[in-house]
Scaffold this motif. Sequence first.
Motif, PDB file in Angstrom:
ATOM      1  N   LEU A  36      47.969  20.060  33.453  1.00 35.45           N
ATOM      2  CA  LEU A  36      48.315  20.780  34.690  1.00 35.45           C
ATOM      3  C   LEU A  36      47.164  21.701  35.115  1.00 35.45           C
ATOM      4  N   ALA A  37      46.560  22.382  34.134  1.00 41.21           N
ATOM      5  CA  ALA A  37      45.439  23.279  34.466  1.00 41.21           C
ATOM      6  C   ALA A  37      44.284  22.480  35.056  1.00 41.21           C
ATOM      7  N   VAL A  38      43.996  21.338  34.455  1.00 41.70           N
ATOM      8  CA  VAL A  38      42.931  20.477  34.980  1.00 41.70           C
ATOM      9  C   VAL A  38      43.293  19.996  36.387  1.00 41.70           C
ATOM     10  N   GLY A  39      44.592  19.783  36.607  1.00 45.25           N
ATOM     11  CA  GLY A  39      45.058  19.335  37.913  1.00 45.25           C
ATOM     12  C   GLY A  39      45.099  20.443  38.958  1.00 45.25           C
ATOM     13  N   GLY A  40      44.789  21.670  38.555  1.00 42.63           N
ATOM     14  CA  GLY A  40      44.690  22.746  39.537  1.00 42.63           C
ATOM     15  C   GLY A  40      45.801  23.772  39.499  1.00 42.63           C
ATOM     16  N   MET A  41      46.657  23.752  38.488  1.00 41.75           N
ATOM     17  CA  MET A  41      47.698  24.786  38.398  1.00 41.75           C
ATOM     18  C   MET A  41      47.045  26.172  38.362  1.00 41.75           C
ATOM     19  N   ASN A  42      47.440  27.051  39.265  1.00 36.63           N
ATOM     20  CA  ASN A  42      46.906  28.411  39.275  1.00 36.63           C
ATOM     21  C   ASN A  42      47.830  29.376  38.545  1.00 36.63           C
ATOM     22  N   VAL A  43      49.131  29.101  38.628  1.00 34.14           N
ATOM     23  CA  VAL A  43      50.110  29.985  37.998  1.00 34.14           C
ATOM     24  C   VAL A  43      51.146  29.119  37.281  1.00 34.14           C
ATOM     25  N   ALA A  44      51.456  29.486  36.027  1.00 33.41           N
ATOM     26  CA  ALA A  44      52.519  28.811  35.289  1.00 33.41           C
ATOM     27  C   ALA A  44      53.771  29.669  35.403  1.00 33.41           C
ATOM     28  N   ARG A  45      54.871  29.086  35.846  1.00 32.63           N
ATOM     29  CA  ARG A  45      56.115  29.856  36.004  1.00 32.63           C
ATOM     30  C   ARG A  45      57.085  29.500  34.897  1.00 32.63           C
ATOM     31  N   ILE A  46      57.627  30.514  34.257  1.00 32.70           N
ATOM     32  CA  ILE A  46      58.688  30.260  33.287  1.00 32.70           C
ATOM     33  C   ILE A  46      59.978  30.832  33.847  1.00 32.70           C
ATOM     34  N   ASN A  47      61.020  30.017  33.809  1.00 29.97           N
ATOM     35  CA  ASN A  47      62.294  30.391  34.419  1.00 29.97           C
ATOM     36  C   ASN A  47      63.270  30.800  33.320  1.00 29.97           C
ATOM     37  N   MET A  48      63.629  32.093  33.301  1.00 27.14           N
ATOM     38  CA  MET A  48      64.472  32.615  32.233  1.00 27.14           C
ATOM     39  C   MET A  48      65.928  32.134  32.330  1.00 27.14           C
ATOM     40  N   CYS A  49      66.242  31.360  33.379  1.00 31.75           N
ATOM     41  CA  CYS A  49      67.565  30.704  33.449  1.00 31.75           C
ATOM     42  C   CYS A  49      67.703  29.688  32.314  1.00 31.75           C
ATOM     43  N   HIS A  50      66.579  29.170  31.876  1.00 32.40           N
ATOM     44  CA  HIS A  50      66.609  28.061  30.921  1.00 32.40           C
ATOM     45  C   HIS A  50      65.798  28.426  29.679  1.00 32.40           C
ATOM     46  N   GLY A  51      66.137  27.787  28.569  1.00 26.99           N
ATOM     47  CA  GLY A  51      65.350  27.980  27.348  1.00 26.99           C
ATOM     48  C   GLY A  51      65.562  29.353  26.718  1.00 26.99           C
ATOM     49  N   THR A  52      65.044  29.503  25.508  1.00 27.62           N
ATOM     50  CA  THR A  52      65.190  30.763  24.791  1.00 27.62           C
ATOM     51  C   THR A  52      63.915  31.586  24.954  1.00 27.62           C
ATOM     52  N   ARG A  53      64.006  32.867  24.600  1.00 24.04           N
ATOM     53  CA  ARG A  53      62.783  33.693  24.684  1.00 24.04           C
ATOM     54  C   ARG A  53      61.697  33.157  23.747  1.00 24.04           C
ATOM     55  N   GLU A  54      62.113  32.641  22.599  1.00 24.59           N
ATOM     56  CA  GLU A  54      61.122  32.094  21.650  1.00 24.59           C
ATOM     57  C   GLU A  54      60.384  30.916  22.296  1.00 24.59           C
ATOM     58  N   TRP A  55      61.157  30.104  22.989  1.00 27.14           N
ATOM     59  CA  TRP A  55      60.556  28.940  23.676  1.00 27.14           C
ATOM     60  C   TRP A  55      59.534  29.427  24.713  1.00 27.14           C
ATOM     61  N   HIS A  56      59.920  30.401  25.513  1.00 30.39           N
ATOM     62  CA  HIS A  56      59.021  30.915  26.555  1.00 30.39           C
ATOM     63  C   HIS A  56      57.792  31.582  25.939  1.00 30.39           C
ATOM     64  N   LYS A  57      58.026  32.258  24.815  1.00 31.37           N
ATOM     65  CA  LYS A  57      56.910  32.931  24.147  1.00 31.37           C
ATOM     66  C   LYS A  57      55.851  31.907  23.715  1.00 31.37           C
ATOM     67  N   ARG A  58      56.319  30.788  23.214  1.00 28.75           N
ATOM     68  CA  ARG A  58      55.371  29.747  22.791  1.00 28.75           C
ATOM     69  C   ARG A  58      54.598  29.192  23.987  1.00 28.75           C
ATOM     70  N   VAL A  59      55.275  29.042  25.112  1.00 29.24           N
ATOM     71  CA  VAL A  59      54.581  28.553  26.322  1.00 29.24           C
ATOM     72  C   VAL A  59      53.498  29.559  26.728  1.00 29.24           C
TER      73      VAL A  59
END
Length: 591
Positions: free
Chosen positions: A133-156
């Motif tokens: 995604l970064a190579v494809g031009g992603m400028n901002v990665a969004r994590i949505n706290m509606c889904h997944g656990t905090r541990e999951w988001h932390k790893r991202v």
Amino acid sequence: MSHSLHFFTPSNLTAPKQSLPKPSYNRWFPVTSLSPKLISIKASTSADPNSSTTSPRVLISDNGTGAGEILSFTPQEYDTPPSQSFLSDSSSIDVDAVTEVELKENGFRSTRRTKMVCTIGPATCGFEELEALAVGGMNVARINMCHGTREWHKRVIERVRRLNEEKGFAVAIMMDTEGSEIHMGDLGGASSAKAEDGEIWTFSVRAFDLPRPERTINVNYDGFAEDVKVGDELLVDGGMVRFDVIEKIGPDVKCRCTDPGLMLPRANLTFWRDGCLVRERNAMLPTISSKDWLDIDFGIAEDVDFIAISFVKSAEVINHLKSYIAARSRDSDIAVIAKIESIDSLKNLEEIIQASDGAMVARGDLGAQIPLEQVPSAQQKIVQICRQLNKPVIVASQLLESMIEYPTPTRAEVADVSEAVRQRADALMLSGESAMGQYPDKALAVLRSVSVRIEKWWREEKRYEAMELPAVGSSFSDSISEEICSSAAKMANNLGVDALFVYTKTGHMASLLSRCRPDCPIFAFTSTKSVRRRLNLQWGLIPFRVSFSDDMESNLNKTFSLLKARGMIKSGDLVIAVSDVLQSIQVMNVP
Ligand SMILES: Nc1ncnc2c1ncn2[C@@H]1O[C@H](COP(=O)(O)OP(=O)(O)OP(=O)(O)O)[C@@H](O)[C@H]1O
Ligand SMILES: CC(=O)C(=O)O
Ligand SMILES: [K+]
Ligand SMILES: [Mg+2]
């Protein structure tokens, strides 16, 4: 202390590969007066003995009133320790690896101005997928706290950080809160649930045993059964699936499916009576729930770049959050993005946007709260207000919805993306397309190619929309910066310069330039990594991290030689440089 606005207009300006005379400030004579109390414009002629050309120039000085004081600036204060692989010492410059390649291969004009936000989910949470995604031009990665656990988001977050450190990207992180509107439960782990026409489903606040009994949906809002009435219409995800309420039994609400479809975990629920959205007690739900506050603490601890607040209803909640963040985070440079997705937010639009650091047109939920045919005009209005108030704006949801399943977009989707680009939104966002779709990279490539194409077309057609850009600052210094930026952008268009350079401590001057949406790209030089990441959301800005001083001459020489050495600019390129260090404008060819 003086504000100097230097217009260097030597006769050889457009002739490439000729070095310019060194500017001289020593022979001043007044030409006219802008404001008799504060400013006089002065012109002088270069007396550089080494120069074969005479360079007339105009300089504006504030006659020592001290308005718009130049803050002392020591780059070391702002620097964070360099990573092992990307040393950020005073002689280096950090730039996005993808931008660097684009600039080298295709030159300034090819760079994309519209920024791209990707929601990270199961399809893209791995290091390699994030890198793609970064190579494809992603400028901002969004994590949505509606889904997944905090541990999951932390790893991202950790992976995105590692990507930035190891591979030279500047992908910013946006954390999006859940908010406390009514939504379904997580379907007991199932990826979706299919409702067929005429089926009877039970919606209830009680927790069902696992495995979830057939045709049951858990609802997060305690007052659900009380607020809803027999005869109401229940909409999942703004109408992707529809039910009629046929019976209430204690906490259980029995509904008959009238429009079949696929229901996704935690899908939004709204109920309608006589064609109007019903907002009983749920209108009183707090914008930031207790779970959201814990998520916000998590975001602050993880030092995310943006916190996007769902279902904002008023400016107060934004102000409250901003002071909360300021009290808790070291540099308090987490930007707060107001998500415009409720009826109430539309009523207080200007106040909310003014209080925020940016806004998101969250068309998914917005389309569930207002009739769908009103969403496009709401989008147009939000984008326009954001630009007028100088706040970055993201257009989000369903831009390329069909690409969740298919490798090519529909024509209508391409038209929708084009319209957002034409409106000159700062950024476009992928949701399900990148979070759980089958073709995240292809979806991003479509956003990229459509953006570049529409931007180019718009420039070639010379279609400048006549948008009034009112003054946004309150101090005299702010006014000077705004005038400098609008003049510089206009000059850049009229002179057909290759790039605007802006040297900015806080990023403010860069955002003022971006707001003018000039034809050429804007190279934004800043000395902090966090400002650089934050600028990554804004239209047309190519953020660089470089340490600089308050001596513009040496800043220019330094950046020219660093960029030339990396092949990103070449001798003869025509550049306009502005700075908030010295509040100045200079026009020059790269030596
Ligand atoms: N972290 C995640 N883990 C699992 N699935 C996710 C995650 N993030 C997103 N998704 C999936 O991608 C879909 C689209 O993401 P999106 O962020 O638009 O969510 P949403 O539920 O529509 O809520 P919102 O209104 O906040 O955007 C979600 O419905 C969900 O199925
Ligand atoms: C992005 C989001 O929250 C929405 O569209 O509803
Ligand atoms: K959310
Ligand atoms: Mg939403």
